[in-house]
Design an enzyme around this catalytic site. Structure first.
Site, short mmCIF file in Angstrom:
data_model
loop_
_atom_site.label_atom_id
_atom_site.label_comp_id
_atom_site.label_asym_id
_atom_site.label_seq_id
_atom_site.Cartn_x
_atom_site.Cartn_y
_atom_site.Cartn_z
N ASP A 262 32.69 105.83 -23.44
CA ASP A 262 31.72 104.95 -22.79
C ASP A 262 32.37 103.65 -22.33
O ASP A 262 32.07 103.14 -21.25
CB ASP A 262 30.58 104.64 -23.76
N VAL A 263 33.23 103.10 -23.17
CA VAL A 263 33.90 101.84 -22.81
C VAL A 263 34.77 102.02 -21.58
O VAL A 263 34.73 101.21 -20.64
CB VAL A 263 34.73 101.32 -24.00
#
Length: 365
Positions: free
Chosen positions: A170-171
């Site tokens: 996600d990052v």
């Protein structure tokens, strides 16, 4: 001076992590971000805990939602759909991660929005893309870590694939989203048109595999888990000292000469270790010798001796120790915004600094 994105308005329909992380970074750079959430429910991460802060707020939610304004809309209702349309009509950017066809279900699809606002930048984040098959796959970070190959190269061996200790997929996708949005804004400034920017978690993670992906694509090698070792550099891993583990990162042959001079000079006359390629090929033999030597002294002694000859080496910190290190180096890693602490934005500007204007919206105090 004004921050870099002052005057940019972002309608944020994203939730959980990739989208909210991207929009928080853009908000830090001065953009006005309006975070749209479901009435009475909000972003899923509002309830993801423990841990919670002293006021009862989920620290997960707090980590990616500062500098945003809150707006509750029930997109199943026509009146709230109209409110969303009006918000987007006045925005420069819309960010959503509803999945393929998600915004269309609420009459907020790209075609309609771009016809109302031709200069709109529409950023859509999905798990696996927009094909019919992709739409059936759930886009959760843990699944993507497994399905992208990331877990297969993380951990001690092939039998125990291991996830990274943070939702790295996600990052990474959030960072790619920021790049895409900024590039689209630049193109709009030059060419006067908006466009759709599409990201998916799988493609973002494959890109982030960098040298490991290239090993397969260009060399036909399927990488495997090596614990803390490196597939192409040696010695470049953690080792057990007498008291605890520490890290050594010897990046070239010149460094190895200095390293061996401190640790075990006899390594220099061993033909198996004279070049980096040979050291990688003979890593088991090299590590057998190094492990025997490193076990004779404590980690801080080895770190001091190796640092004295400029060999990259260091401790393995926990998160508290990492923040203490950053503070000791004058990096000011924590910011306090309206009584809510969060990690400082890592970007610094000489003339247009980032801003910390407000805590996450609608938090309990």
């Amino acid at each position: 001076m004004k921050p870099p994105l002052a005057g940019i308005k972002i309608a944020d329909f994203s939730r959980v992590l990739a989208g909210p992380y991207a929009t928080m970074l853009l908000a830090d750079l001065g953009a006005q971000v309006i975070k749209v959430e479901r009435p009475g429910v909000g972003d899923d991460t509002r309830n993801w805990g423990p841990p919670f802060d002293a006021a009862g707020n989920a620290t997960y939610f707090l980590s990616v939602n500062r500098n945003k304004e809150g707006l509750e809309l029930d997109l199943s209702k026509a009146t709230d759909q109209q409110a969303a349309l009006e918000l987007i009509a006045s925005a420069d950017v819309v960010v959503e991660n509803f999945g393929p066809g998600g915004m269309e279900r609420y009459n907020l699809g790209y075609s309609k929005l771009i016809s109302n606002n031709p200069k709109l930048i529409y950023c859509s984040i999905s798990g696996f893309g927009t094909s019919d098959k992709a739409a059936t796959l759930p886009g959760y970070d843990l699944l993507l870590q497994g399905m992208s190959g990331l877990m297969s190269i993380t951990g001690n061996d092939e039998k125990n694939p291991t996830k990274v200790g943070v939702a790295l997929v996600d990052v990474i996708t959030g960072l790619h989203a920021v790049v895409g949005i900024l590039a689209a804004l630049r193109a709009r400034d030059e060419q006067g048109v908006g466009q759709k920017v599409e990201l998916n978690l799988l493609s973002s993670t494959l890109s982030a595999l960098v040298n490991q992906a290239s090993a397969y694509i260009s060399g036909g090698v399927i990488p495997k888990a090596l614990g803390n070792a490196h597939p192409s550099i040696a010695p470049y891993q953690s080792y057990d000292a007498k008291d605890k583990k520490f890290i050594v990162a010897v990046g070239n042959d010149q460094q190895f000469v200095k390293f061996a001079g401190v640790v075990a000079p006899e390594l220099l006359s061993d033909g198996r270790f004279t070049t980096n390629q040979l050291r990688v090929e003979n890593l088991l033999a090299l590590n057998e010798k190094l492990s025997a030597v490193f076990s004779q002294k404590n980690a801080h002694q080895w770190i001091a001796s190796l640092s004295a000859v400029k060999i990259p080496t260091g401790e393995i910190n926990d998160v508290k120790e990492a923040f203490d290190l950053a503070a000791s180096l004058g990096l000011s890693p924590i910011v306090d915004v309206d009584g809510v602490k969060s990690v400082a934005n890592p970007i610094t500007f000489s003339k247009t600094p980032v801003e910390y204007r407000s805590a996450p919206p609608n938090i309990r105090k």
